[in-house]
Motif scaffolding. Sequence first.
Motif, PDB file in Angstrom:
ATOM      1  N   LEU A 129      50.244  46.311  24.104  1.00 11.15           N
ATOM      2  CA  LEU A 129      48.912  45.689  24.169  1.00 11.15           C
ATOM      3  C   LEU A 129      49.026  44.207  24.483  1.00 11.15           C
ATOM      4  N   LEU A 130      50.011  43.527  23.887  1.00 14.27           N
ATOM      5  CA  LEU A 130      50.187  42.093  24.149  1.00 14.27           C
ATOM      6  C   LEU A 130      50.596  41.840  25.595  1.00 14.27           C
ATOM      7  N   ASP A 131      51.561  42.612  26.088  1.00 12.91           N
ATOM      8  CA  ASP A 131      52.058  42.385  27.456  1.00 12.91           C
ATOM      9  C   ASP A 131      50.995  42.694  28.496  1.00 12.91           C
ATOM     10  N   ALA A 132      50.173  43.710  28.246  1.00 11.04           N
ATOM     11  CA  ALA A 132      49.151  44.092  29.228  1.00 11.04           C
ATOM     12  C   ALA A 132      47.876  43.276  29.086  1.00 11.04           C
ATOM     13  N   ASN A 133      47.761  42.505  27.998  1.00 10.05           N
ATOM     14  CA  ASN A 133      46.545  41.740  27.726  1.00 10.05           C
ATOM     15  C   ASN A 133      45.312  42.650  27.781  1.00 10.05           C
ATOM     16  N   ARG A 134      45.436  43.784  27.134  1.00 10.83           N
ATOM     17  CA  ARG A 134      44.359  44.760  27.117  1.00 10.83           C
ATOM     18  C   ARG A 134      44.060  45.193  25.684  1.00 10.83           C
ATOM     19  N   MET A 135      42.879  45.820  25.541  1.00 11.28           N
ATOM     20  CA  MET A 135      42.491  46.439  24.282  1.00 11.28           C
ATOM     21  C   MET A 135      42.429  47.948  24.489  1.00 11.28           C
ATOM     22  N   ALA A 136      42.717  48.693  23.442  1.00 10.66           N
ATOM     23  CA  ALA A 136      42.626  50.149  23.514  1.00 10.66           C
ATOM     24  C   ALA A 136      41.274  50.578  22.971  1.00 10.66           C
ATOM     25  N   VAL A 137      40.474  51.237  23.813  1.00 16.36           N
ATOM     26  CA  VAL A 137      39.198  51.792  23.368  1.00 16.36           C
ATOM     27  C   VAL A 137      39.486  53.154  22.739  1.00 16.36           C
ATOM     28  N   VAL A 138      39.060  53.330  21.484  1.00 14.65           N
ATOM     29  CA  VAL A 138      39.383  54.550  20.743  1.00 14.65           C
ATOM     30  C   VAL A 138      38.118  55.160  20.151  1.00 14.65           C
ATOM     31  N   THR A 139      38.236  56.406  19.739  1.00 20.28           N
ATOM     32  CA  THR A 139      37.216  57.064  18.921  1.00 20.28           C
ATOM     33  C   THR A 139      37.858  57.404  17.582  1.00 20.28           C
ATOM     34  N   VAL A 140      37.089  57.209  16.498  1.00 19.71           N
ATOM     35  CA  VAL A 140      37.620  57.427  15.158  1.00 19.71           C
ATOM     36  C   VAL A 140      36.489  57.905  14.263  1.00 19.71           C
ATOM     37  N   ALA A 141      36.812  58.752  13.317  1.00 15.82           N
ATOM     38  CA  ALA A 141      35.823  59.264  12.370  1.00 15.82           C
ATOM     39  C   ALA A 141      35.969  58.533  11.045  1.00 15.82           C
ATOM     40  N   LEU A 142      34.990  57.709  10.719  1.00 18.33           N
ATOM     41  CA  LEU A 142      34.950  57.008   9.447  1.00 18.33           C
ATOM     42  C   LEU A 142      33.697  57.429   8.702  1.00 18.33           C
ATOM     43  N   ARG A 143      33.848  57.774   7.427  1.00 20.02           N
ATOM     44  CA  ARG A 143      32.728  58.259   6.616  1.00 20.02           C
ATOM     45  C   ARG A 143      32.040  59.439   7.290  1.00 20.02           C
ATOM     46  N   GLN A 144      32.846  60.321   7.872  1.00 23.60           N
ATOM     47  CA  GLN A 144      32.416  61.582   8.483  1.00 23.60           C
ATOM     48  C   GLN A 144      31.529  61.393   9.719  1.00 23.60           C
ATOM     49  N   ARG A 145      31.539  60.212  10.279  1.00 26.52           N
ATOM     50  CA  ARG A 145      30.785  59.975  11.512  1.00 26.52           C
ATOM     51  C   ARG A 145      31.706  59.361  12.552  1.00 26.52           C
ATOM     52  N   THR A 146      31.660  59.914  13.753  1.00 23.48           N
ATOM     53  CA  THR A 146      32.509  59.411  14.833  1.00 23.48           C
ATOM     54  C   THR A 146      31.904  58.145  15.421  1.00 23.48           C
ATOM     55  N   THR A 147      32.752  57.156  15.637  1.00 24.07           N
ATOM     56  CA  THR A 147      32.307  55.905  16.225  1.00 24.07           C
ATOM     57  C   THR A 147      33.347  55.422  17.214  1.00 24.07           C
ATOM     58  N   THR A 148      32.944  54.498  18.064  1.00 22.88           N
ATOM     59  CA  THR A 148      33.888  53.883  18.998  1.00 22.88           C
ATOM     60  C   THR A 148      34.440  52.608  18.375  1.00 22.88           C
ATOM     61  N   ALA A 149      35.656  52.262  18.794  1.00 17.01           N
ATOM     62  CA  ALA A 149      36.314  51.065  18.278  1.00 17.01           C
ATOM     63  C   ALA A 149      37.344  50.603  19.287  1.00 17.01           C
ATOM     64  N   VAL A 150      37.935  49.460  19.017  1.00 16.04           N
ATOM     65  CA  VAL A 150      39.008  48.953  19.877  1.00 16.04           C
ATOM     66  C   VAL A 150      40.210  48.611  19.006  1.00 16.04           C
ATOM     67  N   LEU A 151      41.378  48.712  19.598  1.00 19.42           N
ATOM     68  CA  LEU A 151      42.602  48.237  18.970  1.00 19.42           C
ATOM     69  C   LEU A 151      43.043  46.993  19.709  1.00 19.42           C
ATOM     70  N   ARG A 152      43.292  45.937  18.966  1.00 24.70           N
ATOM     71  CA  ARG A 152      43.797  44.707  19.560  1.00 24.70           C
ATOM     72  C   ARG A 152      44.813  44.106  18.615  1.00 24.70           C
ATOM     73  N   VAL A 153      45.577  43.147  19.098  1.00 24.03           N
ATOM     74  CA  VAL A 153      46.631  42.518  18.293  1.00 24.03           C
ATOM     75  C   VAL A 153      46.133  41.165  17.804  1.00 24.03           C
ATOM     76  N   ARG A 154      46.326  40.921  16.524  1.00 22.67           N
ATOM     77  CA  ARG A 154      45.911  39.654  15.923  1.00 22.67           C
ATOM     78  C   ARG A 154      47.107  39.002  15.240  1.00 22.67           C
ATOM     79  N   PRO A 155      47.401  37.754  15.596  1.00 24.95           N
ATOM     80  CA  PRO A 155      48.490  37.040  14.914  1.00 24.95           C
ATOM     81  C   PRO A 155      48.064  36.622  13.510  1.00 24.95           C
ATOM     82  N   THR A 156      48.947  36.805  12.520  1.00 25.19           N
ATOM     83  CA  THR A 156      48.677  36.400  11.139  1.00 25.19           C
ATOM     84  C   THR A 156      49.895  35.671  10.590  1.00 25.19           C
TER      85      THR A 156
END
Length: 339
Positions: A129-156
């Motif tokens: 993700l860092l090398d491509a400078n991109r975010m991953a668009v994902v689908t995930v089920a939280l609290r029994q409901r499907t939603t869209t989300a992104v994966l990105r890298v955050r420095p801490t």
Amino acid sequence: MRAIWKGAVSFGLVSVPVKLYSATESHDVSFRQVHAKDGGRIKYQRICSIDGEEVPYSDIAKGYETEDGEMVVLDDEDLANLPTTSSREIAVEKFVPADQIDPMLFEKSYYLEPEGSAAKPYALLRQALLDANRMAVVTVALRQRTTTAVLRVRPTENGDVIVLQTMMWPDEIRVPDFTVESGEVKDAEVKMAKMLIETLAGDFDPSEFEDDYAEAVEAMVKTKIEGGEVKRTETSTKSGGEVVDLLAALQRSVEAAKTSRGESTPDENDGSGSKGSGSKGSGSTAKKSAAKKTATKKSAAKKDSSGGSGKSTTKKAAAKKSTTAKKSAAKKTAARKAS
């Protein structure tokens, strides 16, 4: 932190078991609605808007209000038929350039931690993700409901971490219903605005900004506490824990039961002179003892008095007999002289 969800990120044939942690917490200052006179909390009742009666939780259902104001009541069976999912998969749909996603879509942020032996595939996805400078668009089920989300890298401070940020649906972003009529903007004005931007240009450092409102509230509350301006209510007195409260309740119950049967409490039996039931018990015992002693003295005095009266009567009887004998002897002597 405590993990709130466990699952796996899957992209292609790669699966990365992860734990999900809430990445943010609100420090917003909140106030209670209280009675200004005594500081008691204001309670709200569940009142039906039609009949004006209070409604218990068991009679409360979910309702969907239509655009014309009609209310559709949904029962448990209706809700069970709604589409839900319990999937534990964070499925990558595609990788997109980071600047294509409007930040307004971002909603809630979570940290992803690799679980078990997933550290290597986790690091692989993070570096990609860092090398491509991109975010991953994902689908995930939280609290029994499907939603869209992104994966990105955050420095801490502890290194780079993959962050999952849930997104709002596109139709949840409102379109402004106003237009800005600015008129003509002159080149000189634009040039001056650019100069101002360059003057204030810099890198973003979140530590430079502080929540002065929260600090001011804390300082004000501290001042009031130190000045004794505190409403002492029942809800403001914190107990040491449920175990202590339970023991105290049991002790009070035992004392009440013994009192109802006329028995003495443990405090009364040990003769302690402290305030409370023990002191009363000690006083009661002392009074009973004193009364008993008084009764004993009276009884002894009565016996003494009775014994003295008997002796006096005996002496009087003896004296009476002596007098009678003397009179009888005198009469006999006089009769002999006369003859």
